[in-house]
Design a protein around this motif. Structure first.
Motif, PDB file in Angstrom:
ATOM      1  N   MET A 181       0.788  -1.374  -0.052  1.00  0.00           N
ATOM      2  CA  MET A 181      -0.029  -0.109   0.009  1.00  0.00           C
ATOM      3  C   MET A 181       1.010   1.177  -0.205  1.00  0.00           C
ATOM      4  N   ALA A 182       0.525   2.092  -0.564  1.00  0.00           N
ATOM      5  CA  ALA A 182       1.107   3.533  -0.738  1.00  0.00           C
ATOM      6  C   ALA A 182       0.836   4.253   0.493  1.00  0.00           C
ATOM      7  N   ARG A 183       1.850   5.366   0.786  1.00  0.00           N
ATOM      8  CA  ARG A 183       1.602   6.274   1.769  1.00  0.00           C
ATOM      9  C   ARG A 183       0.948   7.206   1.578  1.00  0.00           C
ATOM     10  N   TYR A 184       0.419   8.035   2.524  1.00  0.00           N
ATOM     11  CA  TYR A 184      -0.155   9.228   2.101  1.00  0.00           C
ATOM     12  C   TYR A 184       0.312  10.439   3.226  1.00  0.00           C
ATOM     13  N   ARG A 185       0.286  11.555   2.838  1.00  0.00           N
ATOM     14  CA  ARG A 185       0.750  12.727   3.642  1.00  0.00           C
ATOM     15  C   ARG A 185      -0.345  13.713   3.524  1.00  0.00           C
ATOM     16  N   LEU A 186      -0.345  14.734   4.446  1.00  0.00           N
ATOM     17  CA  LEU A 186      -1.287  15.703   4.648  1.00  0.00           C
ATOM     18  C   LEU A 186      -0.648  17.017   4.248  1.00  0.00           C
ATOM     19  N   SER A 187      -1.334  17.824   3.519  1.00  0.00           N
ATOM     20  CA  SER A 187      -1.021  19.179   3.086  1.00  0.00           C
ATOM     21  C   SER A 187      -1.139  20.047   4.610  1.00  0.00           C
ATOM     22  N   GLY A 188      -0.604  21.020   4.834  1.00  0.00           N
ATOM     23  CA  GLY A 188      -0.875  22.039   5.802  1.00  0.00           C
ATOM     24  C   GLY A 188      -2.413  22.302   5.720  1.00  0.00           C
ATOM     25  N   PRO A 189      -3.064  22.829   4.810  1.00  0.00           N
ATOM     26  CA  PRO A 189      -4.581  23.023   4.694  1.00  0.00           C
ATOM     27  C   PRO A 189      -5.519  21.751   5.028  1.00  0.00           C
ATOM     28  N   ALA A 190      -4.831  20.598   4.492  1.00  0.00           N
ATOM     29  CA  ALA A 190      -5.777  19.250   4.772  1.00  0.00           C
ATOM     30  C   ALA A 190      -5.743  19.108   6.280  1.00  0.00           C
ATOM     31  N   LYS A 191      -4.641  19.278   6.817  1.00  0.00           N
ATOM     32  CA  LYS A 191      -4.502  19.034   8.595  1.00  0.00           C
ATOM     33  C   LYS A 191      -5.730  19.857   9.166  1.00  0.00           C
ATOM     34  N   ALA A 192      -5.446  21.189   8.578  1.00  0.00           N
ATOM     35  CA  ALA A 192      -6.465  22.341   9.285  1.00  0.00           C
ATOM     36  C   ALA A 192      -7.838  21.828   9.069  1.00  0.00           C
ATOM     37  N   ASP A 193      -8.224  21.388   7.911  1.00  0.00           N
ATOM     38  CA  ASP A 193      -9.678  21.036   7.344  1.00  0.00           C
ATOM     39  C   ASP A 193      -9.949  19.834   8.426  1.00  0.00           C
ATOM     40  N   ILE A 194      -9.148  18.959   8.668  1.00  0.00           N
ATOM     41  CA  ILE A 194      -9.467  17.785   9.340  1.00  0.00           C
ATOM     42  C   ILE A 194      -9.757  18.165  10.884  1.00  0.00           C
ATOM     43  N   SER A 195      -8.920  19.050  11.298  1.00  0.00           N
ATOM     44  CA  SER A 195      -8.991  19.463  12.580  1.00  0.00           C
ATOM     45  C   SER A 195     -10.298  20.002  12.893  1.00  0.00           C
ATOM     46  N   SER A 196     -10.544  21.088  12.059  1.00  0.00           N
ATOM     47  CA  SER A 196     -11.838  21.835  12.068  1.00  0.00           C
ATOM     48  C   SER A 196     -13.022  20.668  11.942  1.00  0.00           C
ATOM     49  N   ILE A 197     -13.197  19.894  10.993  1.00  0.00           N
ATOM     50  CA  ILE A 197     -13.959  19.020  10.851  1.00  0.00           C
ATOM     51  C   ILE A 197     -14.333  18.349  11.874  1.00  0.00           C
TER      52      ILE A 197
ATOM     53  N   VAL B 202     -15.365  15.718   1.123  1.00  0.00           N
ATOM     54  CA  VAL B 202     -14.942  14.945  -0.076  1.00  0.00           C
ATOM     55  C   VAL B 202     -13.290  15.411   0.166  1.00  0.00           C
ATOM     56  N   ILE B 203     -12.471  14.444  -0.198  1.00  0.00           N
ATOM     57  CA  ILE B 203     -10.974  14.306  -0.011  1.00  0.00           C
ATOM     58  C   ILE B 203     -10.464  14.674  -1.665  1.00  0.00           C
ATOM     59  N   PHE B 204      -9.808  15.886  -1.590  1.00  0.00           N
ATOM     60  CA  PHE B 204      -9.052  16.204  -2.774  1.00  0.00           C
ATOM     61  C   PHE B 204      -7.584  15.865  -2.557  1.00  0.00           C
ATOM     62  N   TYR B 205      -6.956  15.187  -3.671  1.00  0.00           N
ATOM     63  CA  TYR B 205      -5.401  14.623  -3.453  1.00  0.00           C
ATOM     64  C   TYR B 205      -4.869  14.504  -4.897  1.00  0.00           C
ATOM     65  N   ARG B 206      -3.619  13.978  -5.005  1.00  0.00           N
ATOM     66  CA  ARG B 206      -2.803  13.910  -5.960  1.00  0.00           C
ATOM     67  C   ARG B 206      -1.640  12.996  -5.706  1.00  0.00           C
ATOM     68  N   VAL B 207      -1.332  12.213  -6.791  1.00  0.00           N
ATOM     69  CA  VAL B 207      -0.369  11.026  -6.709  1.00  0.00           C
ATOM     70  C   VAL B 207       1.184  12.024  -6.801  1.00  0.00           C
ATOM     71  N   VAL B 208       1.968  12.062  -5.844  1.00  0.00           N
ATOM     72  CA  VAL B 208       3.115  12.770  -6.090  1.00  0.00           C
ATOM     73  C   VAL B 208       4.290  12.043  -6.266  1.00  0.00           C
ATOM     74  N   GLU B 209       4.154  10.565  -6.101  1.00  0.00           N
ATOM     75  CA  GLU B 209       5.336   9.600  -6.249  1.00  0.00           C
ATOM     76  C   GLU B 209       4.477   8.222  -6.490  1.00  0.00           C
ATOM     77  N   PRO B 210       5.227   7.293  -7.069  1.00  0.00           N
ATOM     78  CA  PRO B 210       4.373   6.076  -7.361  1.00  0.00           C
ATOM     79  C   PRO B 210       3.967   5.651  -5.941  1.00  0.00           C
ATOM     80  N   GLU B 211       4.517   5.696  -5.075  1.00  0.00           N
ATOM     81  CA  GLU B 211       3.976   5.203  -3.549  1.00  0.00           C
ATOM     82  C   GLU B 211       3.457   6.177  -2.755  1.00  0.00           C
ATOM     83  N   LEU B 212       3.312   7.341  -2.923  1.00  0.00           N
ATOM     84  CA  LEU B 212       2.827   8.506  -2.233  1.00  0.00           C
ATOM     85  C   LEU B 212       1.798   9.322  -2.741  1.00  0.00           C
TER      86      LEU B 212
END
Length: 125
Positions: free
Chosen positions: A1-17, A86-96
């Motif tokens: 399974m690939a890994r995921y990372r959170l952008s700063g804005p995504a971290k703030a979104d999740i905290s607020s949610i 809704v989660i917005f995301y992008r593949v930045v590397e094959p496993e990330l």
């Protein structure tokens, strides 16, 4: 399974949610929603181009989205009745995968998604 990372804005979104979820519906609801968000992010990492995902190149090159309702059966917590994010995301590397934003499904994503999402933190299994 690939890994995921959170952008700063995504971290703030999740905290607020999660804060809003607890304020409006209680601690148990917060735990259930956190479980659903985690399940959705794991689903994205496992299959970033899966059938339930949508190409969102009109917002940002390489951007995709997944409504978290598609992960209701994958959460380890009790079900969430009517998930609205809704989660917005992008593949930045094959496993990330980078989680760019987590927005209410009534939000206008073009007002919230931009190429300035550079603050990230690695998460996932």
């Amino acid at each position: 399974m690939a890994r995921y990372r959170l952008s700063g804005p995504a971290k703030a979104d999740i905290s607020s949610i999660l804060r809003t979820s607890e304020t409006q519906h209680g601690r148990d609801a917060r735990i259930r929603y956190r479980g659903l968000l985690t399940a959705a992010m794991r689903r994205i990492a496992a299959a970033p181009h899966g059938l339930s995902t949508t190409d969102r190149d009109e917002l940002l090159a390489g951007l995709r989205s997944l409504h978290i309702r598609h992960s209701r059966n994958e959460s380890r917590e009790a079900p969430v009745g009517d998930p609205v994010h809704v989660i917005f995301y992008r593949v930045v590397e094959p496993e990330l995968v980078e989680i760019v934003r987590v927005l209410h499904d009534r939000a206008e994503p073009n007002r919230h998604v931009d190429s300035a999402n550079k603050n990230t933190e690695t998460n996932g299994d």
